[in-house]
Scaffold this motif. Structure first.
Motif, PDB file in Angstrom:
ATOM      1  N   ALA A  38      -5.726  -3.066  -9.373  1.00  0.00           N
ATOM      2  CA  ALA A  38      -6.953  -2.412  -8.885  1.00  0.00           C
ATOM      3  C   ALA A  38      -8.173  -3.325  -9.066  1.00  0.00           C
ATOM      4  O   ALA A  38      -9.051  -3.376  -8.205  1.00  0.00           O
ATOM      5  CB  ALA A  38      -7.175  -1.095  -9.621  1.00  0.00           C
ATOM      6  N   LYS A  39      -8.195  -4.071 -10.175  1.00  0.00           N
ATOM      7  CA  LYS A  39      -9.336  -4.977 -10.394  1.00  0.00           C
ATOM      8  C   LYS A  39      -9.346  -6.084  -9.336  1.00  0.00           C
ATOM      9  O   LYS A  39     -10.403  -6.477  -8.835  1.00  0.00           O
ATOM     10  CB  LYS A  39      -9.249  -5.609 -11.786  1.00  0.00           C
ATOM     11  CG  LYS A  39      -9.537  -4.635 -12.911  1.00  0.00           C
ATOM     12  CD  LYS A  39      -9.408  -5.354 -14.252  1.00  0.00           C
ATOM     13  CE  LYS A  39      -9.044  -4.389 -15.348  1.00  0.00           C
ATOM     14  NZ  LYS A  39      -8.646  -5.066 -16.592  1.00  0.00           N
ATOM     15  N   VAL A  40      -8.154  -6.583  -9.022  1.00  0.00           N
ATOM     16  CA  VAL A  40      -8.057  -7.651  -8.026  1.00  0.00           C
ATOM     17  C   VAL A  40      -8.489  -7.120  -6.650  1.00  0.00           C
ATOM     18  O   VAL A  40      -9.256  -7.765  -5.928  1.00  0.00           O
ATOM     19  CB  VAL A  40      -6.603  -8.207  -7.988  1.00  0.00           C
ATOM     20  CG1 VAL A  40      -6.443  -9.233  -6.883  1.00  0.00           C
ATOM     21  CG2 VAL A  40      -6.225  -8.807  -9.334  1.00  0.00           C
ATOM     22  N   TYR A  73      -3.623  -6.731   2.307  1.00  0.00           N
ATOM     23  CA  TYR A  73      -3.892  -7.475   1.066  1.00  0.00           C
ATOM     24  C   TYR A  73      -3.672  -6.556  -0.147  1.00  0.00           C
ATOM     25  O   TYR A  73      -3.039  -6.932  -1.131  1.00  0.00           O
ATOM     26  CB  TYR A  73      -5.339  -7.999   1.090  1.00  0.00           C
ATOM     27  CG  TYR A  73      -5.732  -8.683  -0.184  1.00  0.00           C
ATOM     28  CD1 TYR A  73      -5.482 -10.047  -0.377  1.00  0.00           C
ATOM     29  CD2 TYR A  73      -6.322  -7.964  -1.235  1.00  0.00           C
ATOM     30  CE1 TYR A  73      -5.815 -10.665  -1.571  1.00  0.00           C
ATOM     31  CE2 TYR A  73      -6.655  -8.579  -2.430  1.00  0.00           C
ATOM     32  CZ  TYR A  73      -6.401  -9.934  -2.588  1.00  0.00           C
ATOM     33  OH  TYR A  73      -6.721 -10.548  -3.775  1.00  0.00           O
ATOM     34  N   ALA A  74      -4.212  -5.331  -0.061  1.00  0.00           N
ATOM     35  CA  ALA A  74      -4.076  -4.391  -1.180  1.00  0.00           C
ATOM     36  C   ALA A  74      -2.603  -4.043  -1.401  1.00  0.00           C
ATOM     37  O   ALA A  74      -2.123  -4.002  -2.544  1.00  0.00           O
ATOM     38  CB  ALA A  74      -4.888  -3.130  -0.894  1.00  0.00           C
ATOM     39  N   HIS A  75      -1.881  -3.832  -0.322  1.00  0.00           N
ATOM     40  CA  HIS A  75      -0.447  -3.524  -0.426  1.00  0.00           C
ATOM     41  C   HIS A  75       0.283  -4.667  -1.144  1.00  0.00           C
ATOM     42  O   HIS A  75       1.020  -4.452  -2.105  1.00  0.00           O
ATOM     43  CB  HIS A  75       0.123  -3.301   0.985  1.00  0.00           C
ATOM     44  CG  HIS A  75       1.609  -3.298   1.056  1.00  0.00           C
ATOM     45  ND1 HIS A  75       2.361  -2.143   0.962  1.00  0.00           N
ATOM     46  CD2 HIS A  75       2.508  -4.317   1.173  1.00  0.00           C
ATOM     47  CE1 HIS A  75       3.640  -2.446   1.032  1.00  0.00           C
ATOM     48  NE2 HIS A  75       3.760  -3.767   1.159  1.00  0.00           N
ATOM     49  N   ASN A  76       0.049  -5.886  -0.676  1.00  0.00           N
ATOM     50  CA  ASN A  76       0.752  -7.041  -1.270  1.00  0.00           C
ATOM     51  C   ASN A  76       0.370  -7.228  -2.736  1.00  0.00           C
ATOM     52  O   ASN A  76       1.211  -7.575  -3.567  1.00  0.00           O
ATOM     53  CB  ASN A  76       0.421  -8.324  -0.493  1.00  0.00           C
ATOM     54  CG  ASN A  76       1.034  -8.301   0.893  1.00  0.00           C
ATOM     55  OD1 ASN A  76       1.959  -7.519   1.154  1.00  0.00           O
ATOM     56  ND2 ASN A  76       0.524  -9.121   1.796  1.00  0.00           N
ATOM     57  N   ILE A 172     -13.859   3.169  -9.889  1.00  0.00           N
ATOM     58  CA  ILE A 172     -13.474   4.190 -10.872  1.00  0.00           C
ATOM     59  C   ILE A 172     -11.987   4.497 -10.746  1.00  0.00           C
ATOM     60  O   ILE A 172     -11.469   4.688  -9.642  1.00  0.00           O
ATOM     61  CB  ILE A 172     -14.308   5.474 -10.675  1.00  0.00           C
ATOM     62  CG1 ILE A 172     -15.806   5.142 -10.801  1.00  0.00           C
ATOM     63  CG2 ILE A 172     -13.926   6.536 -11.703  1.00  0.00           C
ATOM     64  CD1 ILE A 172     -16.714   6.344 -10.725  1.00  0.00           C
ATOM     65  N   PHE A 173     -11.290   4.518 -11.882  1.00  0.00           N
ATOM     66  CA  PHE A 173      -9.859   4.799 -11.944  1.00  0.00           C
ATOM     67  C   PHE A 173      -9.715   6.205 -12.512  1.00  0.00           C
ATOM     68  O   PHE A 173     -10.154   6.483 -13.626  1.00  0.00           O
ATOM     69  CB  PHE A 173      -9.223   3.765 -12.889  1.00  0.00           C
ATOM     70  CG  PHE A 173      -7.721   3.700 -12.878  1.00  0.00           C
ATOM     71  CD1 PHE A 173      -6.938   4.780 -13.270  1.00  0.00           C
ATOM     72  CD2 PHE A 173      -7.073   2.527 -12.506  1.00  0.00           C
ATOM     73  CE1 PHE A 173      -5.543   4.707 -13.275  1.00  0.00           C
ATOM     74  CE2 PHE A 173      -5.676   2.433 -12.509  1.00  0.00           C
ATOM     75  CZ  PHE A 173      -4.913   3.533 -12.897  1.00  0.00           C
ATOM     76  N   VAL A 174      -9.125   7.102 -11.733  1.00  0.00           N
ATOM     77  CA  VAL A 174      -8.967   8.499 -12.159  1.00  0.00           C
ATOM     78  C   VAL A 174      -7.478   8.791 -12.243  1.00  0.00           C
ATOM     79  O   VAL A 174      -6.734   8.475 -11.301  1.00  0.00           O
ATOM     80  CB  VAL A 174      -9.629   9.452 -11.136  1.00  0.00           C
ATOM     81  CG1 VAL A 174      -9.503  10.903 -11.589  1.00  0.00           C
ATOM     82  CG2 VAL A 174     -11.105   9.096 -10.945  1.00  0.00           C
ATOM     83  N   TYR A 175      -7.019   9.335 -13.372  1.00  0.00           N
ATOM     84  CA  TYR A 175      -5.579   9.585 -13.467  1.00  0.00           C
ATOM     85  C   TYR A 175      -5.285  10.856 -14.247  1.00  0.00           C
ATOM     86  O   TYR A 175      -6.115  11.357 -15.010  1.00  0.00           O
ATOM     87  CB  TYR A 175      -4.857   8.377 -14.109  1.00  0.00           C
ATOM     88  CG  TYR A 175      -4.750   8.450 -15.618  1.00  0.00           C
ATOM     89  CD1 TYR A 175      -5.823   8.142 -16.430  1.00  0.00           C
ATOM     90  CD2 TYR A 175      -3.559   8.865 -16.235  1.00  0.00           C
ATOM     91  CE1 TYR A 175      -5.729   8.225 -17.814  1.00  0.00           C
ATOM     92  CE2 TYR A 175      -3.456   8.953 -17.618  1.00  0.00           C
ATOM     93  CZ  TYR A 175      -4.543   8.629 -18.402  1.00  0.00           C
ATOM     94  OH  TYR A 175      -4.447   8.722 -19.758  1.00  0.00           O
TER      95      TYR A 175
END
Ligand code: AHM
Ligand code: MG
Length: 341
Positions: A38-40, A73-76, A172-175
């Motif tokens: 996610a950061k990348v 890109y995000a998928h890879n 933001i990371f929501v889990y």
């Protein structure tokens, strides 16, 4: 409540897992790998607008590499961040037709991950918030063997964790791992997701409705009646809802989760199954919403109880504050009982 200081995403997940003696720490390791991806992706999303300015147009960039669409890109990035950790036996992505096997030379784990790498990607060029959505399940097939399609086709009630990452004014990371919903904001200076919203409870009543009213003509009567009902709130001495629709599910859901609202992507006369995908979009959002005290239905039943029959299955969705979903459900049922189209 004042947020706990220095509570990183990793520490939070680990501490949650430690409360279960049977936990192996694998889920925290898996979510940490996802947080890295996610950061990348976040970095790349932030650069998206620079592509034209810096002359990276066309099919190749200055290094002679092919310029990939951001969703690919995000998928890879997610696949390559997660296929070698030894925690997964299988992945499936909205961007790929078939299940994604873990390469033979990597260890196989007990989890399955379904994801939409970059939802709402039609909004990228306008600098509008977009997001990644994920859903994690335990495999059904025997450990040590390659994962199968049946591992992916499980109802949402089987999810062990789910969430989204919104790439907006901040990332933001929501889990949820089944013990509440927690949000972590990326501090770009230290490169960590830090706890910003612990135990999110969505308001029981909605203040906002979010749906694409451009499709009104094709809606069924029950939904038309419901929307008219909420727009006529003044006549009942109630406060009317605000209409808010970004067209980016992660951003619409994130706002509604915090403020109270209902998000609707219905079945209509052109699209009998709606638009959104059960396994990559609706199940993870339904799990989160139920954990936050809200509800998610397809009009007739709980999203989480739908038995999937194919990977890219679409379902209608009505998701949000409990009282609002109860109300839309009533309107849909009444229209059906009266045989209205
Ligand atoms: P995508 O997976 O192709 O990005 O499409 C999903 C998006 C959701 O983020 C959003 O809620 C919806 O499509 C908007 O659809 P519409 O433009 O029909 O209102
Ligand atoms: Mg999508």
């Amino acid at each position: 409540m004042e947020p706990k200081r220095f509570m990183t995403l990793q520490r939070h997940i680990l501490e949650g897992e430690r409360q279960h003696p049977e936990a192996t720490g694998e889920l925290s390791a898996l979510l940490s790998e996802l947080a890295l991806a996610a950061k990348v992706i976040s970095l790349e999303v932030n650069k998206a607008g620079l592509i034209d300015i810096l002359g990276f147009t066309g099919d190749t960039n200055v290094q002679g590499e092919a310029v990939k669409k951001l969703d690919i890109y995000a998928h890879n990035t997610i696949v390559s961040a997660m296929d070698h950790g030894g925690h997964l036996c299988l992945m499936a992505s909205e961007e790929e037709e078939d299940i994604i096997h873990i390469p033979k030379h990597h260890k196989l784990g007990k989890y399955v991950m379904m994801f939409d790498p970059l939802d709402g990607s039609s909004n990228i060029d306008a600098n509008v918030s977009i997001g990644t959505i994920f859903s994690i399940l335990k495999r059904k097939s025997p450990e040590g063997t390659p994962g199968t399609l049946e591992d992916a086709l499980q109802p949402g009630v089987e999810q062990v964790a789910a969430g989204y990452i919104v790439y907006g004014s901040s990332t933001i990371f929501v889990y949820t791992a089944g013990h509440g919903v927690h949000a972590f904001t990326l501090d770009p200076a230290v490169g960590e997701f830090l706890l910003s919203h612990e135990n999110i409870h969505t308001p029981e009543d909605a203040r906002i409705y979010s749906t694409n009213e451009g499709n009104y003509k094709y809606w069924h009567k029950g939904l038309k009646n419901y929307i008219k009902y909420i727009q006529d709130a003044d006549d009942r001495g109630a406060t009317p809802y605000s209409a808010r629709y970004i067209g980016s599910m992660v951003a619409d859901i994130h706002r509604n989760l915090l403020y109270g609202g209902i998000f609707i992507y219905p079945a209509d006369k052109r699209h009998p199954n709606g638009k959104l995908r059960l396994l990559y979009e609706c199940n993870p959002m339904a799990f989160l919403y139920e954990q936050a005290g809200g509800r998610a239905i397809d009009g007739k039943q709980r999203i989480l109880e739908i038995q999937p029959h194919k990977l890219h299955q679409r379902v209608p969705i009505y998701i949000g504050s409990k009282n609002a979903v109860d109300m839309v459900e009533k309107f849909l049922r009444e229209a059906e009982e009266e045989g209205e189209d």
